[in-house]
Design an enzyme around this catalytic site. Structure first.
Site, mmCIF file in Angstrom:
data_model
loop_
_atom_site.group_PDB
_atom_site.id
_atom_site.type_symbol
_atom_site.label_atom_id
_atom_site.label_comp_id
_atom_site.label_asym_id
_atom_site.label_seq_id
_atom_site.Cartn_x
_atom_site.Cartn_y
_atom_site.Cartn_z
ATOM 1 N N SER A 115 65.220 88.528 -78.914
ATOM 2 C CA SER A 115 65.285 88.333 -77.471
ATOM 3 C C SER A 115 66.443 89.066 -76.794
ATOM 4 C CB SER A 115 65.366 86.843 -77.133
ATOM 5 O OG SER A 115 66.612 86.307 -77.525
ATOM 6 N N LYS A 173 71.865 84.229 -74.427
ATOM 7 C CA LYS A 173 71.294 84.872 -73.238
ATOM 8 C C LYS A 173 72.407 85.452 -72.368
ATOM 9 C CE LYS A 173 67.212 83.463 -74.437
ATOM 10 N NZ LYS A 173 66.222 84.428 -74.993
#
Length: 282
Positions: A115, A173
């Site tokens: 990701s 993230k």
């Protein structure tokens, strides 16, 4: 004479402590260096070729070394660390210190997914700085979550470890929007409070459908990746959106924009779910 079997046990599981017990402090420092080197070698080579076993080899060698040393050693005077209870005390103090560092200061994590490609790849290791962000704990156990008003505030463009809403697994993230921001996303372009995030297409990966772009946000310059087809279910419906980040929350995205479950799917992350900032990668 020291107990040779206890020496071997320490050599197998707590290498440097075996030579504290034996009062051989040059070997104590030697095995600290060797252990760190073997652990780093295992981290590196395991990611490249699979399990390597350098640390296990060092443990076996140290156990044999400690056993042999104990059979030939007589203490002219025993100190407190030459007894089992002294070594147990040192081990407990070391363990508590290590857990405190992991819980409150710095904690290592390993990247399990795609990701954050190309910034972070599967198998990369990161160190996260936790002090000031208020969510203190380790190994899934929360020791303290401080009042939101006393927490350090993440900034746009920084990479953080955090817990998504209603999930107990930490994610990595990038912070895109902070409380009060109006975040818009359309056609590979992020706009924050009406101002476009500086974005520049740089290349297409050879023999693939991946495209990479430079982004500049909050003084941070980094590379993000897009592919022609979304690989995360639900993202195809969220390629054009506008959201206002609520108070005490952050809007986050992965750098692998079509292969990242993030705030586009599960909404802004509450401030109390922020673990810490990524400060080192290897």
């Amino acid at each position: 004479m020291p107990n040779k079997w206890f020496s071997a046990f320490l050599g197998l599981f707590f290498q440097p402590l075996a030579f504290v017990y034996l009062s051989k402090f040059k070997w104590f420092f030697f095995y600290i260096v060797v252990n760190i080197s073997a652990t780093l070698l295992d981290y590196y080579l395991t990611a490249k070729i699979g399990y390597f076993g350098a640390a296990f080899t060092v443990a076996i060698a140290c156990a044999l070394h400690a056993f042999k040393t104990a059979t030939t050693l007589n203490f002219p005077q025993r100190h407190w660390y030459n007894y089992w209870w002294g070594i147990l005390f040192i081990a407990v103090m070391f363990l508590l210190s290590t857990l405190s560092i992991r819980a409150f200061l710095f904690e290592p994590f390993r990247i399990p997914s795609l990701s954050m490609v190309p910034t972070l790849n599967v198998g990369d290791h990161i160190i996260v700085s936790k002090w000031g962000y208020g969510l203190y704990g380790s190994y899934g156990i929360v020791l303290k979550n401080t009042d939101i008003t006393k927490k350090k505030k993440p900034k746009r463009g920084e990479v953080f470890v955090l817990y998504p809403p209603h999930r107990s697994t930490p994610f990595v993230k990038r912070i895109i929007g902070v409380p009060g921001d109006i975040v818009q996303f359309s056609d590979k372009q992020i706009t924050i409070n009406g101002k476009k995030v500086e974005t520049e297409k740089i290349k297409k990966e050879a023999a693939s459908d991946s495209f990479q772009y430079y982004e500049s946000l909050g003084g941070h310059n980094y590379t993000v990746q897009y592919i022609d087809k979304n690989t995360v279910e639900g993202l195809e419906q969220l390629q054009n959106f506008t959201i206002t980040v609520p108070d005490n929350a952050y809007f986050v995205m992965g750098d692998n924009r079509n292969n990242s479950a993030d705030s586009r799917l599960w909404g802004p992350v509450p401030a109390e779910n922020i673990v810490g900032k990524v400060v080192f990668v290897w």
